[in-house]
Every structure is written in C-alpha cells, then in structure tokens.
Enzyme design. Structure first.
Site, short mmCIF file in Angstrom:
data_model
loop_
_atom_site.label_atom_id
_atom_site.label_comp_id
_atom_site.label_asym_id
_atom_site.label_seq_id
_atom_site.Cartn_x
_atom_site.Cartn_y
_atom_site.Cartn_z
N HIS A 311 1.00 -0.97 0.21
CA HIS A 311 0.15 0.00 0.44
C HIS A 311 1.10 1.16 -0.47
O HIS A 311 1.85 1.70 0.32
CB HIS A 311 -1.02 -0.26 1.06
CG HIS A 311 -1.72 0.95 1.02
ND1 HIS A 311 -2.52 2.13 0.96
CD2 HIS A 311 -3.44 0.73 0.83
CE1 HIS A 311 -3.15 3.11 1.10
NE2 HIS A 311 -4.00 1.88 0.72
N ASP A 369 -7.78 -5.21 -0.26
CA ASP A 369 -8.66 -6.21 -1.33
C ASP A 369 -7.82 -7.99 -0.29
O ASP A 369 -8.28 -8.45 -1.71
CB ASP A 369 -8.20 -6.16 -2.47
CG ASP A 369 -8.61 -4.99 -2.65
OD1 ASP A 369 -7.74 -3.25 -3.24
OD2 ASP A 369 -10.10 -4.35 -2.89
#
Ligand code: SDX
Length: 435
Positions: A311, A369
């Site tokens: 991320h 996700d």
C-alpha cells in the site's frame, strides 16, 4: 467547509541564489505540509512528484490514515469501531454530513435514500446495449455516466439542495445499478428494490432473488455485505477519489465525476486488486505452490506482484484487512464452509509473506483487497463483480470528497504542470522535402 490549517512556521528554500520563505501548515493529525502555491510565482520553478508520493492535493476533514500505525479514522471515528457498531448508511451520513446522525436525522436520511432506489425504466433498456459477457465495470462506468441523461434536475453542485438530492440519489441508485449489472450478466430478470429492507439486504435481494422464489439471506451474509461496504467507503485521496475531485473541479456534474471514479477504481493496482487477488489465490491453488509465487513476487524480472499486498500509505497492517479477515472467518463459520481451500491458501500466504525479509523490509502487508474477494466469493458473487461492489461502497467517499471540494474556498480547477523533455522549438518541413 471552514479551512482549519494553522501556520506553524516557514520553510526556507534557496534556489538559483533566490531564497523564498514558504508557509508550513499543520492540521489535526499527520504530517505538516509546506504550502508551495506561491513557489512558481516566486522562483519560476514547479515541484515534480510523479505518483504524488510527497504531495497533498487538498485540506480534508473526512478521513485520516496513519500509515505507520495502521489507523483509519472517518470523521475521527476508528474504522474497527464503525465496522463493529455502525452500518453503511449511517457511515454515508457521517462521511457526507460530518457527524453521526441523531435518531430522527438517520430516519429521515435512510427514508430519503430508500425512496429513491428505483431506476428510470428506460435505464433498463440501456443495459440491453451491452454484450452479456461485458465486464461488469464496463457496464457500471456507462450506467453511472448515463444517469445524468435520466436525472438532469440536480446537477448544479453549487446549490446545496441539489447537492443533497444528487448525493442521496446516487447512494440510493448505485445498488440498483450494480444488481442490474449482475442480473444482466447472468441472463436473469431485474428485481425491483423493496423499501422495507435494509440497504445491504435490499441489494442482496436484487442480486440473488428470482421471480420463481424469493431470496432470504442468512443474517450473517447481510452483516458481511454491510461491513464490506463500510470497509470500502472512503480512504483519503486515493487514485479514484483524486480522479473524482479532479473531474468535479472542472464543474462536471456529480454523475460524470462519480463515473470517472468508477473508471479509475477499475485498475488492478487499485480497486481491481480484489478480483486480481482472488484469481491469484485460485491460480496458486494449494499451499504447496505458495513458495513459487512468493519467489515470483520478489523477482524483479517478473512483473508478477502479490495482489492484495502492499500500500502506498500503510506501512503496517491495513486495519480494514484485519476486520475483513475476521468477517471472512465469521462468514465461513456461519455458512459452514469448512476448510475453504482459498482461505487456507490466503492464510498460509499471509503467514509466509509476513515472515519473509523481502516483505518485512519493504513493509508490505495485506491490504483491504486481500480478504475482501474471499468474502464476496463466499456471499456468492462472481469474481468480475468484486470491483463493482468496491465501487458501491466507495461511492459514499467519492461523494463526500467531491462535495467537500465543492465548498472549499481554496479549491480551483485542478491543472498540474510538468517538466518538458521533448523536442526543442523547430520549424515544420513539408512532406516533399522529407526523405
Ligand atoms: C487499494 O490508495 C489507496 O488508499 C488505495 C486503497 C483504497 O481504499 O482506495 O487502499 C485500495 O488500491 C489497495 C491496493 C490494492 N492493490 C494491490 O493489492 C496491488 C498490489 N500492490 C501493489 O501494486 C502496490 O503495493 C501498490 C500499488 C498498492 C502501491 O504501490 P506503490 O506505493 O507505488 O509502491 P511501489 O509500487 O513503488 O512498491 C514499492 C516496492 C517496489 O519494490 P522496489 O522497486 O522498491 O524494489 O515494493 C514492491 C515494489 O516492487 N512491491 C511489491 C508489491 N507491492 C509493492 N512486491 C511484490 N508484491 C506486491 N504486492
């Protein structure tokens, strides 16, 4: 929106023997910023920051992420408390209107949303123009953009009432659009919304009910669906939210701006990662093959990346992934899905990756996700629908961020500059003089 940054000092920059003092601004939490809006006027130079790794685009009071600590706040409330105690519609209200609603405010808001869930019947013919095997996100981009052709009466974003009508209308209609996309792709008739159902249950029923028999979802599935929407609602200035802000900064109406967010979310590095992650877990297939894929993820010559990992902001565990993992376990328990191979692979992959020096050194952790796809798969959605479901939740944040920008007096049309390294000035030569 009342701008609340405070000047905490100045940054001195000396370049080409010119020294400029730039304001350093602070907010409620997080890094201070250097206000560079006067940099070009004072130095004739731009900043350059591909991917905006060190660049803030706006002041915002909606969401805050502490990437080092793995903390996510919506209007100050931590995501784990909201996921545990709130519901998606209440979070939509909080994101868009700034405070948790009172009982009467929530009643009025949810009634307004519920009473606008139907679509213009001619919208239904719009879906008919797509091939049945169109990617659901292709249909969602088209359908959301087309809404302006059916609801042209609330597009003036400068008008507070029209902003509220388009905001509540989009929150109301996105589930109906998403459900129709799913039904169209499997050749089943569209199911109309039912006003007595909650937001999540209404959506699930429009997706999984058939005229031959109604669909009464397990309460655990309703809770998991609502939590999926909560966990995906907003996330500061991510790619799709920045796309929405940039589109809206030109004065584009909400339907066009939200459609641009849907398009941006589709990318596998962003909202498309949930679909890519589940496909990856299926390709891995068994825990025995995990080392092969970990090696590929670390191999610079191999473009393969561990989908659902890493991320830009979180250099710690994504707090949403933790809640999503717990939701998956609850769901598997309730649905008596024992020893799901996909879940076994995901858990073992996470365990191995989190112990691997490559992932530790690069601070790569599971993101939202990584588990969301497993939850959506367990609820019964096909992989291609996963990003549509992400867009359903993120519509709440896109609208809140767009509306905040609209009333932010410091905001103007977004128009980044560049550094040019192309050909210098040269005169045109006609074709017959060229060899
Ligand atoms: C979302 O912004 C948001 O808030 C997004 C989001 C939201 O709610 O809006 O949180 C939703 O988009 C989550 C992210 C979903 N995407 C994925 O899971 C796809 C896989 N992840 C990556 O592609 C990547 O981690 C990104 C895109 C998420 C972040 O990319 P960055 O910040 O540009 O980091 P990078 O690509 O520069 O990677 C840094 C290093 C690189 O190695 P070096 O070049 O420094 O040697 O880490 C490596 C990368 O190769 N790396 C990975 C990796 N992610 C980064 N290596 C293997 N597998 C990965 N998943």
């Amino acid at each position: 929106m009342e701008n609340k940054t405070v000047q905490k000092g100045t940054a001195t920059l000396t370049v080409n023997s010119k020294t400029v003092e730039l304001p350093v601004l602070g907010g409620t939490d997080g890094p201070d910023v250097i206000d560079v809006k006067r940099l070009y006027a004072e130095t004739g130079m731009f900043t350059l920051d591909p991917g905006f790794t060190s660049t803030g685009s706006c002041e915002s009071q909606i969401t805050f992420i502490n990437g080092e600590e793995g903390i996510l706040l919506h209007r100050g409330y931590p995501i784990d408390q909201l996921a545990e105690n709130s519901n998606f519609l209440e979070l939509v209200y909080l994101l868009n209107y700034g405070e948790l609603p009172s009982k009467s405010e929530f009643h009025d808001f949810s009634r307004d949303v519920t009473e606008h869930t139907m679509l213009h019947t001619q919208m239904d013919r719009f879906f008919g123009g797509f091939r049945r095997d169109s990617h659901p996100m292709a249909m969602m981009v088209g359908a959301v953009g087309a809404l302006s052709a059916f609801y042209p009466d609330a597009m003036d974003v400068k008008d507070e009432d029209q902003r509220r009508i388009s905001t509540n209308g989009l929150i109301a209609k996105m589930p109906t659009i998403a459900a129709r996309i799913y039904k169209y792709s499997i050749g089943q008739p569209f199911i109309e919304p039912q006003n007595h159902l909650s937001y999540a249950e209404n959506f699930l029923r429009m997706c999984f009910s058939v005229p031959a028999e109604d669909y009464k979802p397990n309460p655990a599935i309703i809770r998991a669906m609502d939590r999926l929407l909560i966990l995906q609602a907003d996330h500061e200035q991510n790619a799709s939210t920045s796309t929405v802000r940039l589109a809206a900064s030109s004065g584009a109406h909400p339907y066009a701006a939200i459609a641009s967010g849907v398009a941006s979310l589709w990318g596998p590095s962003h909202g498309g990662a949930n679909e890519a992650c589940l496909n990856m877990l299926r390709e891995i297939g068994s825990v025995e093959r995990i080392p092969e894929f970990i090696a590929r993820a670390k191999d610079k010559s191999d473009p393969f990346r561990l989908m659902g990992f890493g991320h830009r902001v979180y250099k710690n565990y994504d707090p949403r992934a933790k809640v999503m993992q717990a939701t998956v376990h609850e769901l598997m328990q309730e649905l008596d899905i024992k020893n799901s191979p996909i879940l076994q692979v995901a858990m073992e992959l996470e365990r191995i990756a989190l112990e691997d020096p490559y992932f530790i050194e690069k601070k790569l952790y599971p993101n939202v996700d990584f588990y969301s796809g497993i939850a959506m798969d367990a609820i019964g959605f096909p992989t291609e629908m996963f990003t549509v479901l992400f867009a359903l939740g993120r519509t709440a944040g896109w609208l809140a961020q767009m509306n905040e920008m609209t009333v932010d007096k410091t905001q103007r049309i977004g128009r980044p500059r560049q550094i040019y390294t192309g050909a210098p000035f040269r005169d045109y030569t006609s074709l017959d003089t060229r060899s």
